[in-house]
Motif scaffolding. Structure first.
Motif, PDB file in Angstrom:
ATOM      1  N   ARG A  84     -34.403 -38.428 127.985  1.00 20.74           N
ATOM      2  CA  ARG A  84     -33.160 -39.180 128.121  1.00 20.74           C
ATOM      3  C   ARG A  84     -31.973 -38.257 128.375  1.00 20.74           C
ATOM      4  NH1 ARG A  84     -31.584 -41.848 122.766  1.00 20.74           N
ATOM      5  NH2 ARG A  84     -33.765 -42.503 122.769  1.00 20.74           N
TER       6      ARG A  84
ATOM      7  N   ALA B 164     -25.395 -47.994 123.070  1.00 18.48           N
ATOM      8  CA  ALA B 164     -26.118 -46.925 122.384  1.00 18.48           C
ATOM      9  C   ALA B 164     -25.166 -46.012 121.623  1.00 18.48           C
ATOM     10  CB  ALA B 164     -26.944 -46.122 123.382  1.00 18.48           C
ATOM     11  N   ASP B 165     -24.001 -45.681 122.233  1.00 14.83           N
ATOM     12  CA  ASP B 165     -23.091 -44.758 121.539  1.00 14.83           C
ATOM     13  C   ASP B 165     -22.461 -45.419 120.311  1.00 14.83           C
ATOM     14  OD1 ASP B 165     -21.498 -46.423 123.094  1.00 14.83           O
ATOM     15  OD2 ASP B 165     -20.167 -44.829 123.789  1.00 14.83           O
TER      16      ASP B 165
ATOM     17  N   CYS C 203     -28.366 -50.402 123.244  1.00 15.84           N
ATOM     18  CA  CYS C 203     -29.213 -49.618 122.358  1.00 15.84           C
ATOM     19  C   CYS C 203     -30.685 -49.945 122.623  1.00 15.84           C
ATOM     20  CB  CYS C 203     -28.821 -49.956 120.938  1.00 15.84           C
ATOM     21  SG  CYS C 203     -29.846 -49.206 119.714  1.00 15.84           S
TER      22      CYS C 203
ATOM     23  N   ALA D 271     -28.299 -38.989 128.497  1.00 14.12           N
ATOM     24  CA  ALA D 271     -27.245 -39.998 128.338  1.00 14.12           C
ATOM     25  C   ALA D 271     -25.935 -39.440 128.885  1.00 14.12           C
ATOM     26  CB  ALA D 271     -27.086 -40.385 126.878  1.00 14.12           C
TER      27      ALA D 271
ATOM     28  N   LYS E 240     -25.012 -45.428 117.533  1.00 14.81           N
ATOM     29  CA  LYS E 240     -25.159 -44.095 116.962  1.00 14.81           C
ATOM     30  C   LYS E 240     -24.046 -43.815 115.944  1.00 14.81           C
ATOM     31  CE  LYS E 240     -25.604 -39.436 118.757  1.00 14.81           C
ATOM     32  NZ  LYS E 240     -25.478 -38.642 119.985  1.00 14.81           N
TER      33      LYS E 240
ATOM     34  N   CYS F 112     -26.467 -44.602 131.001  1.00 15.68           N
ATOM     35  CA  CYS F 112     -25.104 -44.521 130.476  1.00 15.68           C
ATOM     36  C   CYS F 112     -25.139 -44.702 128.959  1.00 15.68           C
ATOM     37  CB  CYS F 112     -24.243 -45.600 131.114  1.00 15.68           C
ATOM     38  SG  CYS F 112     -22.505 -45.489 130.636  1.00 15.68           S
ATOM     39  N   ASP F 113     -24.313 -43.939 128.230  1.00 13.90           N
ATOM     40  CA  ASP F 113     -24.348 -44.108 126.769  1.00 13.90           C
ATOM     41  C   ASP F 113     -23.665 -45.412 126.346  1.00 13.90           C
ATOM     42  OD1 ASP F 113     -21.715 -43.373 126.957  1.00 13.90           O
ATOM     43  OD2 ASP F 113     -21.988 -41.405 126.044  1.00 13.90           O
ATOM     44  N   LYS F 114     -23.144 -46.153 127.329  1.00 13.58           N
ATOM     45  CA  LYS F 114     -22.631 -47.499 127.037  1.00 13.58           C
ATOM     46  C   LYS F 114     -23.706 -48.566 127.291  1.00 13.58           C
ATOM     47  CE  LYS F 114     -18.341 -45.716 126.973  1.00 13.58           C
ATOM     48  NZ  LYS F 114     -19.044 -44.401 127.038  1.00 13.58           N
TER      49      LYS F 114
ATOM     50  N   THR G 268     -31.849 -48.235 125.838  1.00 15.03           N
ATOM     51  CA  THR G 268     -31.754 -46.780 125.696  1.00 15.03           C
ATOM     52  C   THR G 268     -32.918 -46.244 124.874  1.00 15.03           C
ATOM     53  OG1 THR G 268     -29.350 -46.967 125.804  1.00 15.03           O
ATOM     54  CG2 THR G 268     -30.248 -44.898 124.921  1.00 15.03           C
TER      55      THR G 268
END
Lengths: 563, 563
Positions: free
Chosen positions: B307, B126-127, B296, B309, B130, B291-293, B299
């Motif tokens: 959410r 997800a990160d 995507c 994150a 982004k 987790c932002d890992k 998430t």
């Protein structure tokens, strides 16, 4: 040092937070950042709003006032000082300690549901606004821009914004004309397809135009903004400063040599409307640089599609890498400074046994001796002249009520520096005029080992300053000791004594790698609360090093100690 | 090592990028990340999509294919290997070098206006999505989620997803029951007012449930997701794995002891729909950790308002700080491993002069000797057994076509480790069975000095690993040398040999401070391309240190070298 009594001020501020005269809808909290509209570290008296409301006058700190609470966040350098300067209406939030809540988390923990948190958009940086706003809205609150500053509303005798005489610096001091600097900057802009650059940092504007002022004590800068286009130069500064013939000639105001090097001047206050006009005329693909540390108010003028926010500007980096003229000037400044300090220590050695030298008189003597040196302009920061327990207050400044007499029984720490036309100095020495205790000697030795380890470090090109920080601490760590501040900061050339983007710190801010030509301080310390402080600081120049090998031809750097 | 021929594959992939069968609208670029849907470092054969398309099989790297170009980004460990494994359709983008464009900047430099860049949303974190999306849209392009993986579309003989037998670990190995771990986790959730936590990392799920699998070579994990609520536990795993009686008893599937410790099981693939169902039933204030890992795709199922994150999860941290049982297990594992290595070196000393030992046979012998140790499960990563110039390929793995014979004339580097039921090992030794050159001895000495400096470092509680990295390099730097990889990584306990959140590296990822109980590797090196490689690695336990002083009672840490 007695704390500032803030009962009545807080009452007035809380009244303003509820009152329709200043704001359309009541706010439940008000944030008072440290800086001015340029996010300067040192600020003019008219901008000392955080000090005005809480009493704490250190260089870094944020105050937040809610209906029920008032809290101040500051870092390890200032824990002791802040606790002494604030009355018990204030809670000290010690940044860097694990148990300390961040401003956001604290607000969320104390605010009632759906609260509105206000801040002056001119004195909060765009990146801070963004983080704070995100955190608050995630918890159901909102961050709102309060156009009229609420501290100003309750500050009856607030001083006026200064507008001092400008000094034009010639090639002898700068090594590059402002025209050359503009041309180089436009080269960087073209490389990145940037058509405009909004310059908001005062030292960047001073460096770019080879001008200096004295609007802010210790920092030879002047209140201004600049908007640099590929073909135009807009300078925003109090117009009466431009009546000076030398300044007019320097800027070629009356007979510009080239159309694209013509400086258009505007009043300082008109930057908002002028930037709006520039933005209204942008082509669809035009991009505008602005530092993400610029004020939220100015940043928001630029439509998102045109905004290229950068963590530090090309001017910040260009200014950090000194040219040969600047390096020579910095060396000369440090030689002159060393002469003055030698005279000071000789004088102290003679006078201290008489029992007549105080922290303040020693600082005054240092200033007097420096002022006799050529091209002296003023001090580069308030002299930290501290004896015994006062030495443990990391950014101490002697005041009549704290003033101690120097003796042969206590450690004396003096951290001082000056502005000369050719360079800025910053140096700390810790001395004992009698016999230090074994413990003081032991700690001094660890600090000295750390100082030498950083000065002697050899490292590859591309190394960031934070990777050198632990070298300064290893000897202290081995004995279970440490210090709660960074190890080094960039130093300007007849400019701010603290400048970015490089530094040496355990904090990993997004700093640029160290480069040959950068000038940074090397200043580890050790502080025993209530007893003594030790700090040993030199300013060093990053230079290419000769090593036995050169891995992947990256080049190797080291440091050069000034005179 | 001959490069993979990719002409035809790239033709097919580019066809798929234009073709309406896989995507509604053509894309101009396709990103192929390294990981699987769990962002695992080591992946199952069915997930080796990046290797399939470009030939490079290192553990880290991202491929991007446009109509005209194909490029692969990887880090310093893999420059040599990647350049050998890829044909000339591919450009190697050397990460960490100043002149190398980032993926975003490269895309912007090569794409036509208004391009669509595709990626499988399940295998991009997800990160990363982004950041990539923001950079691309800032330049007029867009990042689009391509639901059908385009590599899978051109990969005819793609293997099936493995579903190996699960092993239930008892208290003797884990020190804590899974019920205790769930309860502790819920405590952390309650502290932060979190009602749900979506667990996506395979090692976190394995650790939490005290289960192990062998779906991914070297990593004793199994494909699964978990969604932990304050009162419920949802485990997503191939249902036929739950037919095993021992596993059913371990998870109390047939007779749960408590309602809130009842494990509800769902098929692996149903995580998307089940998470959507959980999200649909959320109360307005409910917050969900992810987790932002995490991918995507997953998430994005969680509405933004719900959410939370996080850069790493509480399980990641809990797993990193080993409990006494785990520490004892790790020690025992390293003792057994040391026995096997001593046997190996004795054997090598005897056999090498005969000229019959190769990189592969030495690695096989090491595995054979380890496999004789109690509770041996398998290797913890592919053995790096490398002689002479092969030693300079940092993550080398001997293949028949590169296999060199060990001799008394070249440096031998072996980096190897195993999974035992009681712990995971990782150790590197560099040896010479004849007389090394002066230069080899000199470099070995610098690396050894660095290794000892990190092992011997004493540092305050709260110190992050990156602050120890320069200690490993100082001796090399002094002579103008360096190595292009980090110095240490966390090591799991009968889990992944690389785990977060702590590490020792010049890169300043958002790592947690080192804590007593954490286990990290200490492995500086030096690599002379085409000639030799040196690396010296031990795994160390962070322990409280006794120092002369204890500044501000912060506590001091040091490291303890395993047997």
């Amino acid at each position: 040092m007695s704390p500032k009594i803030t009962v009545e001020l807080l009452r007035q501020l809380r009244h303003a937070m509820r009152n329709g005269k200043c704001i359309a809808e009541p706010i439940q909290a008000y944030i008072v950042p440290s800086g001015d509209a340029h996010q300067s570290e040192y600020i003019a008296p008219c901008d000392c709003r955080r000090e005005f409301i809480c009493g704490f006058n250190g260089s870094a700190g944020t105050a937040i006032v809610t209906e029920q609470h008032a809290a101040l966040w500051t870092d390890g350098r200032y824990f002791l000082q802040a606790s002494q300067q604030m009355d018990n209406n204030w809670t000290l939030m010690k940044m860097g300690l694990k148990e300390t809540l961040s401003q956001e988390d604290w607000l969320i923990s104390v605010l009632p549901e759906n609260s509105r948190v206000g801040v002056d958009p001119w004195i909060i940086a765009a990146d801070q606004w963004k983080n704070m706003s995100k955190a608050l809205s995630g918890a159901g609150h909102s961050l709102v821009a309060v156009q009229d500053n609420l501290i100003d509303a309750v500050w009856e005798d607030r001083p006026a914004r200064p507008s001092t005489k400008l000094i034009a610096l010639g090639l002898k001091y700068t090594g590059l004309t402002w025209q050359d600097k503009i041309t180089a900057l436009r080269g960087k802009m073209a490389e990145r397809k940037i058509s405009w650059f909004v310059v908001t940092a005062l030292d960047e504007i001073a460096w770019l135009f080879n001008l200096r002022g004295s609007d802010i004590e210790y920092n030879p800068v002047f209140f201004a903004y600049a908007i640099i286009g590929i073909n135009s130069i807009k300078l925003f500064v109090d117009s009466k400063r431009l009546l000076d013939t030398a300044v007019r000639q320097h800027l070629e105001l009356d007979s510009p040599s080239k159309p694209d090097l013509t400086v258009q001047c505007f009043p300082y206050e008109s930057v908002f409307t002028e930037l709006r006009a520039v933005c209204a005329a942008l082509a669809p693909k035009d991009k505008m640089w602005i530092c993400d540390k610029a004020s939220c108010a100015l940043t928001e003028v630029i439509p998102k599609a045109h905004r290229a926010a950068i963590p530090y500007t090309p001017l910040c980096l260009a200014k950090a890498v000194k040219n040969p003229t600047e390096i020579q000037g910095m060396k000369m400044a440090h030689i002159k400074d060393a002469v003055a300090l030698c005279e000071l220590f000789a004088w102290l050695e003679k006078e201290i046994p008489k029992g007549t030298v105080t922290e303040i008189s020693a600082a005054d003597k240092a200033e007097e001796l420096r002022s006799q040196q050529k091209d002296f302009v003023g001090l580069s920061f308030p002299t930290i002249s501290s004896v015994g327990p006062n030495g443990a207050i990391i950014h101490y400044r002697p005041l009549p009520e704290t003033n101690r007499t120097l003796s042969i029984n206590e450690v004396y720490l003096i951290d001082s520096g000056a502005q000369y036309r050719d360079g800025t100095t910053d140096v700390t020495r810790t001395v004992h005029f009698g016999t230090p205790s074994d413990y003081e000697k032991e700690c001094f030795t660890y600090v000295l080992k750390g100082h030498i380890a950083v000065s002697a470090a050899v490292f590859p090109n591309g190394t960031k300053g934070h990777l050198l920080d632990s070298f300064a601490r290893a000897a202290l760590w081995d004995s279970g000791l440490d210090y709660l501040h960074g190890t080094g900061h960039g130093v300007g050339c007849f400019l701010n004594v603290h400048e970015g983007p490089c530094g040496i710190s355990y904090k990993t801010f997004a700093d640029e790698p160290l480069e040959a030509g950068m000038i940074v301080s090397d200043e580890p310390g050790y502080y025993e609360d209530g007893s003594f402080g030790i700090r040993l600081e030199n300013v060093v120049l990053v230079v290419p090093a000769k090593t036995k090998y050169n891995y992947r031809n990256r080049g190797i750097l080291s440091k050069y100690l000034f005179a």
